[in-house]
Design a protein around this motif. Structure first.
Motif, mmCIF file in Angstrom:
data_model
loop_
_atom_site.group_PDB
_atom_site.id
_atom_site.type_symbol
_atom_site.label_atom_id
_atom_site.label_comp_id
_atom_site.label_asym_id
_atom_site.label_seq_id
_atom_site.Cartn_x
_atom_site.Cartn_y
_atom_site.Cartn_z
ATOM 1 N N LEU A 35 66.534 -45.133 -30.862
ATOM 2 C CA LEU A 35 66.586 -44.150 -31.944
ATOM 3 C C LEU A 35 67.960 -44.090 -32.610
ATOM 4 O O LEU A 35 68.053 -44.077 -33.840
ATOM 5 N N ARG A 36 69.018 -44.063 -31.819
ATOM 6 C CA ARG A 36 70.354 -43.940 -32.438
ATOM 7 C C ARG A 36 70.643 -45.164 -33.305
ATOM 8 O O ARG A 36 71.336 -45.070 -34.310
ATOM 9 N N ALA A 37 70.112 -46.342 -32.893
ATOM 10 C CA ALA A 37 70.373 -47.566 -33.637
ATOM 11 C C ALA A 37 69.267 -47.861 -34.655
ATOM 12 O O ALA A 37 69.463 -48.691 -35.539
ATOM 13 N N GLY A 38 68.132 -47.207 -34.514
ATOM 14 C CA GLY A 38 67.004 -47.504 -35.394
ATOM 15 C C GLY A 38 66.528 -48.928 -35.210
ATOM 16 O O GLY A 38 66.035 -49.573 -36.133
ATOM 17 N N SER A 39 66.688 -49.442 -33.993
ATOM 18 C CA SER A 39 66.426 -50.847 -33.749
ATOM 19 C C SER A 39 65.732 -51.031 -32.402
ATOM 20 O O SER A 39 65.433 -50.081 -31.705
ATOM 21 N N ALA A 40 65.479 -52.275 -32.033
ATOM 22 C CA ALA A 40 64.724 -52.537 -30.807
ATOM 23 C C ALA A 40 65.524 -52.218 -29.551
ATOM 24 O O ALA A 40 64.974 -51.823 -28.536
ATOM 25 N N PHE A 41 66.842 -52.403 -29.603
ATOM 26 C CA PHE A 41 67.673 -52.106 -28.435
ATOM 27 C C PHE A 41 69.102 -51.824 -28.859
ATOM 28 O O PHE A 41 69.486 -52.113 -29.994
ATOM 29 N N GLY A 42 69.858 -51.244 -27.929
ATOM 30 C CA GLY A 42 71.273 -50.990 -28.170
ATOM 31 C C GLY A 42 72.118 -51.991 -27.407
ATOM 32 O O GLY A 42 71.692 -52.517 -26.376
ATOM 33 N N THR A 43 73.300 -52.262 -27.926
ATOM 34 C CA THR A 43 74.250 -53.120 -27.233
ATOM 35 C C THR A 43 75.528 -52.316 -27.062
ATOM 36 O O THR A 43 76.137 -51.912 -28.050
ATOM 37 N N LEU A 44 75.876 -52.034 -25.807
ATOM 38 C CA LEU A 44 77.036 -51.191 -25.544
ATOM 39 C C LEU A 44 78.111 -51.980 -24.816
ATOM 40 O O LEU A 44 77.852 -52.578 -23.779
ATOM 41 N N VAL A 45 79.291 -51.992 -25.397
ATOM 42 C CA VAL A 45 80.414 -52.755 -24.856
ATOM 43 C C VAL A 45 81.479 -51.739 -24.455
ATOM 44 O O VAL A 45 82.061 -51.075 -25.307
ATOM 45 N N TYR A 46 81.693 -51.622 -23.127
ATOM 46 C CA TYR A 46 82.502 -50.520 -22.618
ATOM 47 C C TYR A 46 83.965 -50.897 -22.408
ATOM 48 O O TYR A 46 84.266 -51.963 -21.868
ATOM 49 N N LYS A 110 80.537 -61.128 -23.176
ATOM 50 C CA LYS A 110 79.437 -61.548 -22.310
ATOM 51 C C LYS A 110 78.683 -60.323 -21.816
ATOM 52 O O LYS A 110 79.297 -59.296 -21.518
ATOM 53 N N LEU A 111 77.378 -60.436 -21.694
ATOM 54 C CA LEU A 111 76.593 -59.325 -21.173
ATOM 55 C C LEU A 111 76.664 -59.304 -19.650
ATOM 56 O O LEU A 111 76.593 -60.351 -19.002
ATOM 57 N N SER A 112 76.770 -58.087 -19.096
ATOM 58 C CA SER A 112 76.697 -57.956 -17.641
ATOM 59 C C SER A 112 75.351 -57.400 -17.200
ATOM 60 O O SER A 112 74.957 -57.573 -16.049
ATOM 61 N N GLY A 113 74.642 -56.745 -18.097
ATOM 62 C CA GLY A 113 73.366 -56.179 -17.671
ATOM 63 C C GLY A 113 72.385 -55.939 -18.809
ATOM 64 O O GLY A 113 72.763 -55.885 -19.982
ATOM 65 N N GLU A 114 71.144 -55.828 -18.400
ATOM 66 C CA GLU A 114 70.062 -55.448 -19.318
ATOM 67 C C GLU A 114 69.305 -54.317 -18.636
ATOM 68 O O GLU A 114 68.803 -54.501 -17.519
ATOM 69 N N VAL A 115 69.247 -53.160 -19.293
ATOM 70 C CA VAL A 115 68.673 -51.988 -18.624
ATOM 71 C C VAL A 115 67.565 -51.339 -19.456
ATOM 72 O O VAL A 115 67.426 -51.595 -20.649
ATOM 73 N N PHE A 116 66.792 -50.505 -18.765
ATOM 74 C CA PHE A 116 65.620 -49.834 -19.331
ATOM 75 C C PHE A 116 64.626 -50.827 -19.947
ATOM 76 O O PHE A 116 64.092 -50.637 -21.037
ATOM 77 N N LYS A 117 64.381 -51.898 -19.153
ATOM 78 C CA LYS A 117 63.424 -52.901 -19.603
ATOM 79 C C LYS A 117 62.019 -52.332 -19.781
ATOM 80 O O LYS A 117 61.192 -52.918 -20.465
ATOM 81 N N ARG A 118 61.759 -51.191 -19.159
ATOM 82 C CA ARG A 118 60.410 -50.623 -19.252
ATOM 83 C C ARG A 118 60.013 -50.301 -20.697
ATOM 84 O O ARG A 118 58.836 -50.280 -21.025
ATOM 85 N N SER A 119 61.005 -50.047 -21.550
ATOM 86 C CA SER A 119 60.660 -49.769 -22.946
ATOM 87 C C SER A 119 61.157 -50.876 -23.886
ATOM 88 O O SER A 119 61.354 -50.660 -25.076
ATOM 89 N N LYS A 120 61.293 -52.085 -23.339
ATOM 90 C CA LYS A 120 61.691 -53.247 -24.149
ATOM 91 C C LYS A 120 60.577 -53.595 -25.139
ATOM 92 O O LYS A 120 59.394 -53.591 -24.788
ATOM 93 N N ALA A 121 60.964 -53.927 -26.351
ATOM 94 C CA ALA A 121 59.977 -54.298 -27.371
ATOM 95 C C ALA A 121 59.304 -55.621 -26.995
ATOM 96 O O ALA A 121 59.970 -56.534 -26.503
ATOM 97 N N HIS A 122 58.018 -55.725 -27.250
ATOM 98 C CA HIS A 122 57.265 -56.915 -26.823
ATOM 99 C C HIS A 122 57.736 -58.190 -27.516
ATOM 100 O O HIS A 122 57.540 -59.289 -27.018
ATOM 101 N N PHE A 123 58.395 -58.047 -28.657
ATOM 102 C CA PHE A 123 58.811 -59.254 -29.387
ATOM 103 C C PHE A 123 60.226 -59.702 -29.055
ATOM 104 O O PHE A 123 60.712 -60.684 -29.620
ATOM 105 N N VAL A 124 60.909 -58.972 -28.152
ATOM 106 C CA VAL A 124 62.247 -59.385 -27.733
ATOM 107 C C VAL A 124 62.111 -60.324 -26.540
ATOM 108 O O VAL A 124 61.505 -59.972 -25.537
ATOM 109 N N GLY A 125 62.650 -61.507 -26.662
ATOM 110 C CA GLY A 125 62.520 -62.520 -25.611
ATOM 111 C C GLY A 125 63.487 -62.319 -24.470
ATOM 112 O O GLY A 125 64.091 -61.250 -24.329
ATOM 113 N N ASP A 126 63.643 -63.364 -23.674
ATOM 114 C CA ASP A 126 64.515 -63.312 -22.513
ATOM 115 C C ASP A 126 65.963 -63.113 -22.947
ATOM 116 O O ASP A 126 66.439 -63.786 -23.858
#
Ligand SMILES: [Zn+2]
Ligand SMILES: [Zn+2]
Length: 165
Positions: A35-46, A110-126
Motif C-alpha cells: 500500500l505505501r508503495a502502491g506496488s507489488a512489494f517494497g524494497t527496504l535498505v537499512y 544485495k538483498l539479505s531477505g525476502e519476507v511476507f511471501k504469503r502475500s506475494k503477487a502471483h506474477f512476481v518470480g523467484d
C-alpha cells in the motif's frame, strides 16, 4: 573515495545521501509495503540512523501500528508523495530507505531477505535472497486487520481456497 550513494524522490525536491553498506536489505511483500508503495512489494535498505543525511526537501510523516502491535513511521515527500524512509520498531536505531529511490545504478545493494511471501503477487518470480520467510520472525497477529490490510487473504488465493466460497 567515500562509499556513498545518493537518492531522492520523484519531483527531485527531497535529496539524500547514505554512507557505507546497508546493515540489511529486504524485499517485503506485506500489505503495508504494497500500500505505501502502491506496488507489488517494497524494497527496504537499512542503515544506522547516522548513516543517512537529508540534503534537501520537506518530508511528511505517517504513523501507524502493525498487526503485531509495533509502531511504524513512513516519511514521504510533501510535494510528490514518494515514500523515502521507514522507521520500524522491529529495527530500532535504523532507517529503512526505499530501494527504488536511489539514483542509477539504483539497485546497487544485495538483498539479505525476502519476507511476507504469503502475500506475494502471483506474477512476481523467484527473488534471489539468502533468507526467505512466509511472514516474519516470531510473527503473531495480535489484532484483526481490516479487509484491505489483511495479508492472509492473499495466502488463501495462493492455496486456491478462494474458489470454495
Ligand atoms: Zn518529491
Ligand atoms: Zn513490508
Amino acid at each position: 573515495m567515500l562509499d556513498n550513494h545518493d537518492g531522492g524522490c520523484l519531483c527531485g525536491k527531497v535529496r539524500y545521501t547514505v554512507y557505507g553498506q546497508p546493515v540489511r536489505a529486504g524485499v517485503c511483500h506485506c500489505r503495508y509495503c504494497q500500500l505505501r508503495a502502491g506496488s507489488a512489494f517494497g524494497t527496504l535498505v537499512y542503515f544506522s540512523l547516522e548513516k543517512l543525511q537529508l540534503r534537501s526537501g520537506k518530508l511528511s510523516e505517517y504513523h501507524f501500528r502493525t498487526e503485531m502491535g509495533r509502531t511504524w513511521k513512513n516519511e514521504f515527500c510533501s510535494t510528490c508523495g514518494t515514500t523515502l524512509f521507514m522507521y520500524l520498531e522491529a529495527w530500532p536505531g535504523d532507517v529503512g530507505v526505499a530501494g527504488g529511490t536511489f539514483d542509477p545504478p539504483t539497485f546497487w545493494f544485495k538483498l539479505s531477505g525476502e519476507v511476507f511471501k504469503r502475500s506475494k503477487a502471483h506474477f512476481v518470480g523467484d527473488i534471489e535472497a539468502p533468507r526467505k520467510m512466509e511472514t516474519w520472525f516470531n510473527y503473531e497477529a495480535r489484532g484483526t486487520e481490516s479487509c484491505h490490510l489483511d495479508g492472509s487473504r492473499n495466502a488463501l488465493i495462493e492455496l486456491g481456497a478462494d474458489k470454495e466460497s
